[in-house]
Design a protein around this motif. Sequence first.
Motif, PDB file in Angstrom:
ATOM      1  N   UNK A 104       0.864  -1.175   0.000  1.00 57.13           N
ATOM      2  CA  UNK A 104       0.000   0.000   0.000  1.00 57.13           C
ATOM      3  C   UNK A 104       0.905   1.231   0.000  1.00 57.13           C
ATOM      4  N   UNK A 105       0.594   2.203  -0.843  1.00 58.66           N
ATOM      5  CA  UNK A 105       1.431   3.387  -0.926  1.00 58.66           C
ATOM      6  C   UNK A 105       1.101   4.400   0.172  1.00 58.66           C
ATOM      7  N   UNK A 106       1.943   5.401   0.263  1.00 62.58           N
ATOM      8  CA  UNK A 106       1.816   6.413   1.326  1.00 62.58           C
ATOM      9  C   UNK A 106       0.453   7.118   1.279  1.00 62.58           C
ATOM     10  N   UNK A 107      -0.006   7.458   0.102  1.00 60.34           N
ATOM     11  CA  UNK A 107      -1.289   8.157  -0.055  1.00 60.34           C
ATOM     12  C   UNK A 107      -2.447   7.288   0.463  1.00 60.34           C
ATOM     13  N   UNK A 108      -2.432   6.013   0.115  1.00 54.85           N
ATOM     14  CA  UNK A 108      -3.490   5.105   0.569  1.00 54.85           C
ATOM     15  C   UNK A 108      -3.439   4.918   2.084  1.00 54.85           C
ATOM     16  N   UNK A 109      -2.231   4.819   2.629  1.00 55.96           N
ATOM     17  CA  UNK A 109      -2.099   4.675   4.076  1.00 55.96           C
ATOM     18  C   UNK A 109      -2.585   5.925   4.791  1.00 55.96           C
ATOM     19  N   UNK A 110      -2.259   7.102   4.247  1.00 58.68           N
ATOM     20  CA  UNK A 110      -2.736   8.354   4.833  1.00 58.68           C
ATOM     21  C   UNK A 110      -4.263   8.412   4.780  1.00 58.68           C
ATOM     22  N   UNK A 111      -4.838   8.020   3.653  1.00 59.19           N
ATOM     23  CA  UNK A 111      -6.304   7.991   3.518  1.00 59.19           C
ATOM     24  C   UNK A 111      -6.929   7.087   4.558  1.00 59.19           C
ATOM     25  N   UNK A 112      -6.374   5.888   4.756  1.00 63.25           N
ATOM     26  CA  UNK A 112      -6.929   4.938   5.718  1.00 63.25           C
ATOM     27  C   UNK A 112      -6.863   5.475   7.148  1.00 63.25           C
ATOM     28  N   UNK A 113      -5.743   6.109   7.501  1.00 63.71           N
ATOM     29  CA  UNK A 113      -5.605   6.699   8.840  1.00 63.71           C
ATOM     30  C   UNK A 113      -6.637   7.814   9.016  1.00 63.71           C
ATOM     31  N   UNK A 114      -6.761   8.664   8.024  1.00 62.50           N
ATOM     32  CA  UNK A 114      -7.717   9.772   8.121  1.00 62.50           C
ATOM     33  C   UNK A 114      -9.156   9.274   8.171  1.00 62.50           C
ATOM     34  N   UNK A 115      -9.479   8.240   7.407  1.00 57.49           N
ATOM     35  CA  UNK A 115     -10.834   7.662   7.478  1.00 57.49           C
ATOM     36  C   UNK A 115     -11.126   7.085   8.858  1.00 57.49           C
ATOM     37  N   UNK A 116     -10.125   6.473   9.491  1.00 56.18           N
ATOM     38  CA  UNK A 116     -10.328   5.937  10.837  1.00 56.18           C
ATOM     39  C   UNK A 116     -10.616   7.063  11.828  1.00 56.18           C
ATOM     40  N   UNK A 117      -9.966   8.193  11.653  1.00 57.00           N
ATOM     41  CA  UNK A 117     -10.164   9.326  12.563  1.00 57.00           C
ATOM     42  C   UNK A 117     -11.411  10.131  12.235  1.00 57.00           C
ATOM     43  N   UNK A 154     -14.509   9.238  10.062  1.00 58.00           N
ATOM     44  CA  UNK A 154     -15.280   8.349   9.175  1.00 58.00           C
ATOM     45  C   UNK A 154     -16.408   9.057   8.419  1.00 58.00           C
ATOM     46  N   UNK A 155     -16.814  10.209   8.873  1.00 59.21           N
ATOM     47  CA  UNK A 155     -17.905  10.930   8.220  1.00 59.21           C
ATOM     48  C   UNK A 155     -17.466  11.686   6.966  1.00 59.21           C
ATOM     49  N   UNK A 156     -16.170  11.845   6.756  1.00 57.57           N
ATOM     50  CA  UNK A 156     -15.689  12.550   5.566  1.00 57.57           C
ATOM     51  C   UNK A 156     -15.818  11.613   4.372  1.00 57.57           C
ATOM     52  N   UNK A 157     -16.482  12.082   3.346  1.00 54.37           N
ATOM     53  CA  UNK A 157     -16.763  11.259   2.174  1.00 54.37           C
ATOM     54  C   UNK A 157     -15.771  11.547   1.057  1.00 54.37           C
TER      55      UNK A 157
END
Length: 181
Positions: free
Chosen positions: A1-14, A16-19
Amino acid sequence: MNQRDRARDVLHAAFPHVESDDPVGFFAEEGDVMEALQYAYLYWPNLFELHGAVFLGLQGDDERETADRLSTPVADGQTGWAPMSWTEMVDSYNVFEVEQLFRRWRGPAEVSEDAHRVLGEFLVQMWGARLAAAYPSREFDVRLIEADEDMDLRVQVTQRRPYLVEPAGWDGCRRGVIGGV
């Protein structure tokens, strides 16, 4: 998984309401201009030079405090510390534990390690670019170092070229520039 995808996953965990499936979409939804302004100095830090060495300033009043510490040597025989070269001393000032950059945590604990790692990776890129722009005739190594028994995950900045030259008055045993400014 690349850096952008990992950043997205971390941000989604924090948040979750951001679409958004793009990490860029989060700052407009969850950030504000005051946070962005203060973080500008994290991503594009202040730099200063003392005795021919470059230091990153991330605490505020760094240049004055570093100059004061370098000109106030450790008293002989009181610490039991081994002598330190000028390069080792400079490097010790330019190491930053990612977790210690902040005093507040906002997000689920289970993603904190991933969040610190992704942030550290961004800092390596940005600080490298900052140093290259400010000091094009010098070469720096900016890298992420894994946690060990001494420190947490950290970013280390080291000047590779030109080689650092000990300033007049440097005393490795006392870890200070004796009589220096």
